[in-house]
Scaffold this active site. Structure first.
Site, mmCIF file in Angstrom:
data_model
loop_
_atom_site.group_PDB
_atom_site.id
_atom_site.type_symbol
_atom_site.label_atom_id
_atom_site.label_comp_id
_atom_site.label_asym_id
_atom_site.label_seq_id
_atom_site.Cartn_x
_atom_site.Cartn_y
_atom_site.Cartn_z
ATOM 1 N N HIS A 139 -2.746 1.094 7.035
ATOM 2 C CA HIS A 139 -2.995 1.255 5.743
ATOM 3 C C HIS A 139 -3.197 2.669 5.167
ATOM 4 C CE1 HIS A 139 -4.355 -0.493 1.655
ATOM 5 N NE2 HIS A 139 -5.270 0.165 1.733
ATOM 6 N N CYS A 181 0.871 -1.172 -0.069
ATOM 7 C CA CYS A 181 -0.008 -0.163 -0.186
ATOM 8 C C CYS A 181 0.784 1.251 0.010
ATOM 9 C CB CYS A 181 -1.128 -0.007 1.106
ATOM 10 S SG CYS A 181 -0.412 0.179 2.897
ATOM 11 N N HIS A 241 -6.133 2.092 -4.164
ATOM 12 C CA HIS A 241 -5.474 1.479 -3.271
ATOM 13 C C HIS A 241 -4.805 0.065 -3.619
ATOM 14 C CE1 HIS A 241 -8.138 -0.944 -0.433
ATOM 15 N NE2 HIS A 241 -8.671 -0.748 -1.581
#
Length: 313
Positions: free
Chosen positions: A266, A213, A278
Site C-alpha cells: 500500500h 492507491c 490515501h
C-alpha cells in the site's frame, strides 16, 4: 500483426481504457469497460463488491489509460493488443507498463499531427469534451492531456483521437509540450488529492472515475509536473528516501505486511500532522486518517519524496 511505423502513433481512443492481464481477463459484466465508446460510470456502478474485488484477487486488471495516451503495440491476439505504456514507468518492462487492451480502444494517428507546441491538461475532476457547436461528446478524466490546436476566449481547441474537439478554458491548464507541467511543491499534491476524498477505490484505477492507491499517487504527482512509477513497490524504490521525523506533506508513505517486514502492499500521501491521505481498498473511499493507533502505523516500512527530488535537478 498490426502495422506500426516510426511515423505513426497508437493512442487511446476511449475516455478510459483498462489494461488487462490477458485477453480472457474481462468478464461479461465488464462489457461497458471494453467497448468503444466506453461507459466507465455505468461499468463501475454495475460492479458488486465481490465482482470489484475479483479484479484484484483474480489478477484481472493491471492499469488504465486516459484518452489520448500513447502506447506501443508489441503483439496482437484476435481482437486484443498487448501494449506497453511509456508514460507509466515499471520494472515489469523498461519500455513502460505492460498489459492487454481491446484493439477497438486504440487508434493510429500520424505522429507529426499529434505533436504541438502546447498541451492542455484537464484540471477539473471531470470535463466534457465538446463539439464545435457545444454538444457534449465525451466525459474526460482529470489529467487527460491533449495537443492544443488553438486558444479561444472561453474554449481551447484540441486535437483528439477523433479529430478536433473543444474543452472549456476554465477546466484546463495549458503548458509547453517540451517542458511539461510546472513542477509544484508537496502541498499542491495533497491539495489536489483532497478533492477526491470519498471517491470509491477502484483496483487498477488511473482516472478520476476511481483510483487505486498507487494510481492516486501517480495522478496527483502528474498534476504537479512529476512522472513517477505506476506501482507502489516501484514508487518506493525510485523516490528519495525520507526519514520519518522529516516527513512533509506530499511525501509518499509505504506499508508492508507482517508489521512492515513483509511484502509491500500500500501507498498513501503524508498529509501533515501525523495524518495520511490515501485510497485504501475496495469498498472504501479516499480518506484522510490519523496514522496513530491504526494498522498502518505498525505496517509503515518506507517513505519517499519525489517533489523535492525533481526540484533539485
Amino acid at each position: 500483426m498490426i502495422n506500426q511505423t516510426f511515423d505513426q502513433l497508437w493512442i487511446t481512443a476511449v475516455q478510459v481504457a483498462t489494461v488487462w492481464t490477458s485477453p480472457i481477463s474481462a468478464r461479461t459484466i465488464d462489457t461497458p469497460g471494453i467497448t468503444n465508446p466506453t461507459n466507465i460510470d455505468k461499468w463501475i456502478d454495475s460492479l458488486t463488491y465481490q465482482t470489484n474485488v475479483a479484479l484484484c484477487d483474480e489478477n484481472r486488471v493491471q492499469s488504465q489509460l486516459l484518452y489520448g495516451e500513447a502506447v506501443m503495440i508489441t503483439e496482437t491476439k484476435d481482437d486484443w493488443a498487448h501494449i506497453v505504456v511509456p508514460t507509466q514507468p515499471s520494472k515489469k518492462d523498461i519500455r513502460g507498463y505492460p498489459g492487454w487492451v481491446p484493439i477497438r480502444q486504440l487508434i493510429q494517428v500520424n505522429k507529426q499531427d499529434w505533436q504541438s507546441e502546447t498541451t492542455a491538461a484537464v484540471v477539473d475532476d471531470k470535463v466534457w469534451l465538446e463539439s464545435e457547436n457545444g454538444n457534449n461528446v465525451l466525459k474526460l478524466s482529470f489529467m487527460t492531456t491533449l495537443p492544443v490546436i488553438d486558444e479561444g476566449a472561453d474554449r481551447v481547441k484540441v486535437n483528439t483521437p477523433h479529430g478536433a474537439g473543444f474543452l472549456p478554458k476554465k477546466s484546463v491548464t495549458i503548458f509547453s509540450s517540451n517542458n511539461g507541467l510546472k513542477k509544484q511543491e508537496g502541498h499542491k499534491l495533497v491539495k489536489d488529492g483532497e478533492r477526491y476524498v470519498g471517491l470509491d477505490y477502484f483496483w487498477g484505477g488511473m482516472s478520476s472515475f476511481g483510483y487505486d492507491c498507487s494510481g492516486f499517487a501517480y495522478a496527483m504527482h502528474k498534476a504537479s509536473g512529476y512522472q513517477i512509477p505506476r506501482d507502489a513497490d516501484d514508487q518506493a524504490d525510485a523516490g528519495e528516501k525520507v526519514p520519518y521525523d522529516q516527513l512533509l506533506p506530499g511525501d509518499l508513505l509505504f506499508f508492508a505486511y507482517e508489521e512492515g517486514k513483509g511484502k509491500l502492499h500500500h501507498v498513501g500521501f503524508y498529509y501533515g500532522d501525523g495524518k495520511m491521505l490515501h485510497s485504501p481498498q475496495t469498498g472504501k473511499g479516499i480518506e484522510i486518517i490519523a496514522l496513530h493507533g491504526t494498522k498502518y502505523e505498525k505496517e509503515l516500512c518506507a517513505a519517499t519524496r519525489y517533489w523535492q527530488k525533481a526540484e533539485e535537478k
